[in-house]
Write an enzyme that holds these catalytic residues in place. Structure first.
Site, PDB file in Angstrom:
ATOM      1  N   ALA A 221       0.865  -1.186   0.000  1.00 24.96           N
ATOM      2  CA  ALA A 221       0.000   0.000   0.000  1.00 24.96           C
ATOM      3  C   ALA A 221       0.898   1.231   0.000  1.00 24.96           C
ATOM      4  CB  ALA A 221      -0.964   0.005   1.187  1.00 24.96           C
ATOM      5  N   LEU A 222       1.774   1.271  -0.979  1.00 27.83           N
ATOM      6  CA  LEU A 222       2.862   2.251  -0.997  1.00 27.83           C
ATOM      7  C   LEU A 222       2.359   3.673  -1.195  1.00 27.83           C
ATOM      8  CD1 LEU A 222       5.508   0.301  -3.127  1.00 27.83           C
ATOM      9  CD2 LEU A 222       5.168   0.305  -0.640  1.00 27.83           C
TER      10      LEU A 222
ATOM     11  N   HIS B  73       7.013   5.869   1.474  1.00 25.97           N
ATOM     12  CA  HIS B  73       7.795   4.701   1.057  1.00 25.97           C
ATOM     13  C   HIS B  73       8.730   5.076  -0.100  1.00 25.97           C
ATOM     14  CE1 HIS B  73       4.111   2.421   2.629  1.00 25.97           C
ATOM     15  NE2 HIS B  73       5.093   1.926   3.336  1.00 25.97           N
TER      16      HIS B  73
ATOM     17  N   GLN C  85       3.467  -9.718  13.368  1.00 26.81           N
ATOM     18  CA  GLN C  85       3.631  -8.439  14.063  1.00 26.81           C
ATOM     19  C   GLN C  85       2.304  -7.764  14.381  1.00 26.81           C
ATOM     20  OE1 GLN C  85       5.880  -6.698  10.675  1.00 26.81           O
ATOM     21  NE2 GLN C  85       4.794  -4.805  11.169  1.00 26.81           N
TER      22      GLN C  85
ATOM     23  N   GLY D 217      12.027   3.945   8.094  1.00 31.33           N
ATOM     24  CA  GLY D 217      11.523   5.300   8.296  1.00 31.33           C
ATOM     25  C   GLY D 217      11.461   5.682   9.768  1.00 31.33           C
TER      26      GLY D 217
ATOM     27  N   LYS E 230       9.213   7.390  10.927  1.00 31.37           N
ATOM     28  CA  LYS E 230       7.791   7.321  11.290  1.00 31.37           C
ATOM     29  C   LYS E 230       7.595   6.247  12.357  1.00 31.37           C
ATOM     30  CE  LYS E 230       3.205   6.963  10.548  1.00 31.37           C
ATOM     31  NZ  LYS E 230       2.931   5.575  10.361  1.00 31.37           N
ATOM     32  N   ASP E 231       8.320   5.129  12.201  1.00 29.68           N
ATOM     33  CA  ASP E 231       8.298   4.051  13.193  1.00 29.68           C
ATOM     34  C   ASP E 231       9.632   4.089  13.942  1.00 29.68           C
ATOM     35  OD1 ASP E 231       5.747   2.461  12.310  1.00 29.68           O
ATOM     36  OD2 ASP E 231       6.839   2.946  10.484  1.00 29.68           O
TER      37      ASP E 231
ATOM     38  N   SER F 132       0.777   7.311   5.867  1.00 25.24           N
ATOM     39  CA  SER F 132       0.669   5.946   6.375  1.00 25.24           C
ATOM     40  C   SER F 132      -0.298   5.177   5.484  1.00 25.24           C
ATOM     41  CB  SER F 132       0.118   5.970   7.805  1.00 25.24           C
ATOM     42  OG  SER F 132      -0.327   4.688   8.176  1.00 25.24           O
ATOM     43  N   SER F 133      -0.019   3.903   5.298  1.00 26.53           N
ATOM     44  CA  SER F 133      -0.935   3.069   4.516  1.00 26.53           C
ATOM     45  C   SER F 133      -2.314   3.042   5.166  1.00 26.53           C
ATOM     46  CB  SER F 133      -0.389   1.638   4.424  1.00 26.53           C
ATOM     47  OG  SER F 133       0.929   1.664   3.933  1.00 26.53           O
TER      48      SER F 133
END
Ligand code: AMP
Length: 280
Positions: free
Chosen positions: A31-32, A36, A60, A147, A149-150, A185-186
């Protein structure tokens, strides 16, 4: 661009790459979006051949519903990767990667996994490290890209390669945002129109909290953030934390020689969004 579903065919193709050429790996769950792609572009600038993996890793996910609803846009993903000149895409299925044992390995992350995402999503980081270690073993890249982001995930991966003596450079990439500040975000595609309109408040609040942080009163910053979300009917705060950027330990006081970051997780109904910001 070559696309592979099997480990064997991917490795066959990779073995034809000259010894003097470097390989960059960009692990994704598909879901780029532009976030990404910014990572892929960075990898392209720093390595000779880039592999993007697309794999929605079941181990996960702590909530089955989140896994089942995770967006899948494989055809569009492949098209956009081709358009930016990606070399290899690895899109295995669960059986190929887990060989019938869809379970996480257990890691000792020295406390990095005991807070925030690790605390609220049981087993999440063991699952992340398990799949990333497998992808590293399969593709043997020189560099791997993650990233900010995480941000907690990034530190976990750095810890994992240190603990396992894996000779791969872990490269971090800054957070890519929509024009209104929402971190890409996806999961954003799952937001309703109302939720999407409300979502920029997450980053706005992080920015305001950064300003307040300069006054040095951590309790005040935290209660300010809580209040902001009490007043928001679309978004529910799960946590807001101010933590040391290296240890991720919750800040009790502000030390002049340490770097701090604010971390946030918010629910828009069932969609969980995270973000973070450097405070000093
Ligand atoms: P995901 O597909 O969500 O697992 O993300 C794959 C990689 O892209 C991870 O290293 C993420 O941290 C990174 N990533 C996702 N969204 C962003 C973003 N908005 N900015 C920068 N990196 C991102």
């Amino acid at each position: 661009m070559e696309v592979f579903e099997s480990i064997k065919s991917l490795q066959q193709s990779l073995s034809a790459i000259g010894q003097n050429l470097t390989i960059g790996l960009v692990p994704t769950m598909g879901a780029l979006h532009e976030g990404h792609l910014s990572i892929v572009r960075k990898a392209q600038g720093e390595t000779d051949r880039v592999i993007v993996s697309i794999f929605v890793n079941p181990t996960q996910f702590d909530k089955k519903e989140d896994l089942v609803n995770y967006p899948n846009t494989l055809d569009a993903d492949l098209e956009v990767l081709k358009s930016i000149g990606c070399d290899y895409v690895f899109t295995p299925n669960i059986q190929e990667v887990y060989q019938g044992k869809t379970r996480s390995e257990s890691f000792d992350f020295k406390g990095l996994d005991q807070v925030m995402e690790g605390k609220f999503r049981t087993g999440h980081f063991d699952g992340v490290a398990t799949i990333v270690k497998k992808l590293f073993n399969i593709t043997k890249p020189d560099k791997a890209y993650f990233g900010e982001k995480d941000f907690q995930q990034l530190l976990i991966i750095k810890k994992m390669v240190a603990l396992e003596f894996i000779p791969i450079d872990i490269v971090s990439v800054g957070i890519y945002r929509e024009d209104d500040g929402l971190a890409m975000s996806s999961r954003n595609t799952r937001l309703s129109q109302e939720q999407r309109l409300a979502a920029p408040e997450i980053y706005q609040t992080l920015l305001k909290s950064k300003k307040l942080f300069q006054n040095g009163d951590l309790a005040k910053v935290k209660s300010f953030v809580k209040n902001e979300f009490i007043q928001n009917t679309e978004l529910n705060l799960e946590y807001y934390e101010i933590a040391d950027s290296e240890t991720l330990k919750s800040a009790k006081e502000i030390l002049a020689d340490r770097k701090y970051r604010a971390f946030i997780a918010v629910f828009a109904d069932k969609v969980r969004l995270i973000d973070n910001i450097a405070l000093n």
